[in-house]
Design an enzyme around this catalytic site. Structure first.
Site, short mmCIF file in Angstrom:
data_model
loop_
_atom_site.label_atom_id
_atom_site.label_comp_id
_atom_site.label_asym_id
_atom_site.label_seq_id
_atom_site.Cartn_x
_atom_site.Cartn_y
_atom_site.Cartn_z
CE1 TYR A 148 0.99 -0.20 4.46
CE2 TYR A 148 -0.10 1.91 4.38
CZ TYR A 148 0.71 1.01 5.02
OH TYR A 148 1.24 1.35 6.24
NE ARG A 201 6.59 4.72 0.98
CZ ARG A 201 6.26 5.52 2.00
NH1 ARG A 201 7.14 5.79 2.94
NH2 ARG A 201 5.06 6.06 2.08
NE ARG A 238 -6.62 -19.05 3.95
CZ ARG A 238 -5.49 -19.57 4.36
NH1 ARG A 238 -5.12 -20.79 4.02
NH2 ARG A 238 -4.70 -18.88 5.17
CG HIS A 298 -0.46 -20.40 2.92
ND1 HIS A 298 0.31 -20.46 4.04
CD2 HIS A 298 -1.68 -20.07 3.33
CE1 HIS A 298 -0.41 -20.17 5.11
NE2 HIS A 298 -1.65 -19.94 4.69
CE LYS A 352 2.93 3.47 3.18
NZ LYS A 352 2.89 3.62 4.63
CD GLU A 403 9.62 2.22 11.09
OE1 GLU A 403 9.95 1.02 11.24
OE2 GLU A 403 9.26 2.68 9.99
C1 LIG Z 1 6.04 1.98 10.09
C2 LIG Z 1 6.00 3.32 9.43
N1 LIG Z 1 7.08 4.10 9.51
C3 LIG Z 1 7.10 5.33 8.96
C4 LIG Z 1 5.99 5.83 8.29
C5 LIG Z 1 6.04 7.22 7.69
O1 LIG Z 1 6.06 7.19 6.29
P1 LIG Z 1 5.62 8.46 5.47
O2 LIG Z 1 6.41 9.60 5.99
O3 LIG Z 1 5.99 8.12 4.07
O4 LIG Z 1 4.17 8.64 5.67
C6 LIG Z 1 4.85 5.04 8.17
C7 LIG Z 1 3.67 5.53 7.46
O5 LIG Z 1 2.66 4.88 7.37
C8 LIG Z 1 4.86 3.75 8.75
O6 LIG Z 1 3.76 2.95 8.69
#
Ligand SMILES: Cc1ncc(COP(=O)(O)O)c(C=O)c1O
Length: 283
Positions: free
Chosen positions: A38, A57, A105, A107, A151, A185
């Protein structure tokens, strides 16, 4: 009850439709397995902030998990332009691309699946301004998978971090995730700290390469600050003058306490304020 989604148009597999009419197959691998990527792009007065970085990204994430991009780079922005809600100052465009489905369904890797594409805009307000009092953060073990640079919509580790806040009765606070003694993070944002006028942020080796993070690093350098990409230990973070987290919706959010201990003077700091102000000018 009034349905607030009435006005939202979605793009679903090549067609524009009211979001309530989108019917995703129960066999879709995004739904069943979290097998999807996403992206979320902020638009201010219909102009994307960091658009190029977001599209890159998205394509990198798709390539990393072997989902063929359904559209070339240029086409994504054309599709999205038609979706933006008129007269909304800020909206986040959510994009999800799944590996598709084979009406079963399983895997094991599908042979004939076509990616599913869903895009829709969400009007939003950051909620952070120069009067924001600051947010309390809590350290937690990082339980996520080992490819946090992708992501992916498989976000259980991130969700459980927020669940812990909820369980502890502090749903509006922030979690800061600790891996091997280093704070890397937050569950949906990147981490920054400042000490003695130097700014530190963890390197993007196994965290999400946030677009806001990149924009903030560039602004900090433009303002003459030294930026070091290094994850702080718990001890170092707790001795910081300032801490803030960044993402596309909350922009730069100051953290003024970590696990009961004040960060610096316990109020949003001078560097945060300078960067927050500079960030507003990018819109
Ligand atoms: C785990 C994580 N880190 C950092 C970010 C920040 O990313 P961005 O600045 O691109 O929104 C996000 C955004 O959803 C995230 O889910």
């Amino acid at each position: 009850m009034t349905n607030t989604n009435d006005d939202i148009t979605a793009f679903y597999n090549g067609e524009y439709m009211p979001i309530d009419k989108v019917a995703i197959s129960p066999f879709d691998r995004g739904f069943l397995l979290g097998d999807s990527i996403y992206e979320a792009i902020p638009f201010y007065n219909a102009k994307a902030l960091g658009g190029e970085l977001h599209y890159q990204r998205l394509l990198q994430g798709l390539a990393a998990v072997g989902i063929e991009t359904p559209y070339p780079l240029e086409q994504w922005s054309q599709i999205i332009a038609s979706l933006l809600v008129k007269n909304v100052a800020s909206q986040l465009v959510y994009i999800q691309v799944t590996r598709g489905n084979e009406q079963i369904r399983k895997h094991r890797f599908p042979v004939n699946a076509q990616p599913t594409v869903l895009i829709f805009p969400i009007p939003f307000q950051s909620g952070i301004d120069t009067n924001y009092p600051g947010c309390v953060a809590h350290l937690q073990d990082d339980m996520r998978w080992q490819c946090c640079h992708i992501k992916s919509t498989s976000l259980m580790g991130n969700v459980l971090a927020y669940r812990q806040l909820h369980t502890d009765g502090v749903s509006n606070d922030e979690a800061l995730l600790v891996r091997d003694g280093y704070v890397v993070e937050a569950p949906s944002s990147n981490l920054f700290m400042a000490k003695d006028e130097v700014i530190y942020t963890p390197p993007v080796d196994n965290i999400l390469p946030g677009v806001t993070r990149t924009l903030v690093i560039n602004l900090a350098k433009d303002l003459g600050y030294k930026v070091i990409e290094k994850a702080p230990s718990i001890e170092v973070l707790k001795s910081a003058d300032e801490v803030w987290v960044t993402n596309s919706m909350e922009e730069l959010k100051p953290i003024t306490a970590i696990d009961q201990a004040a960060v610096g003077e316990g109020v949003p700091g001078r560097l945060w304020r300078a960067l927050f102000t500079a960030f507003q000018a990018l819109k």
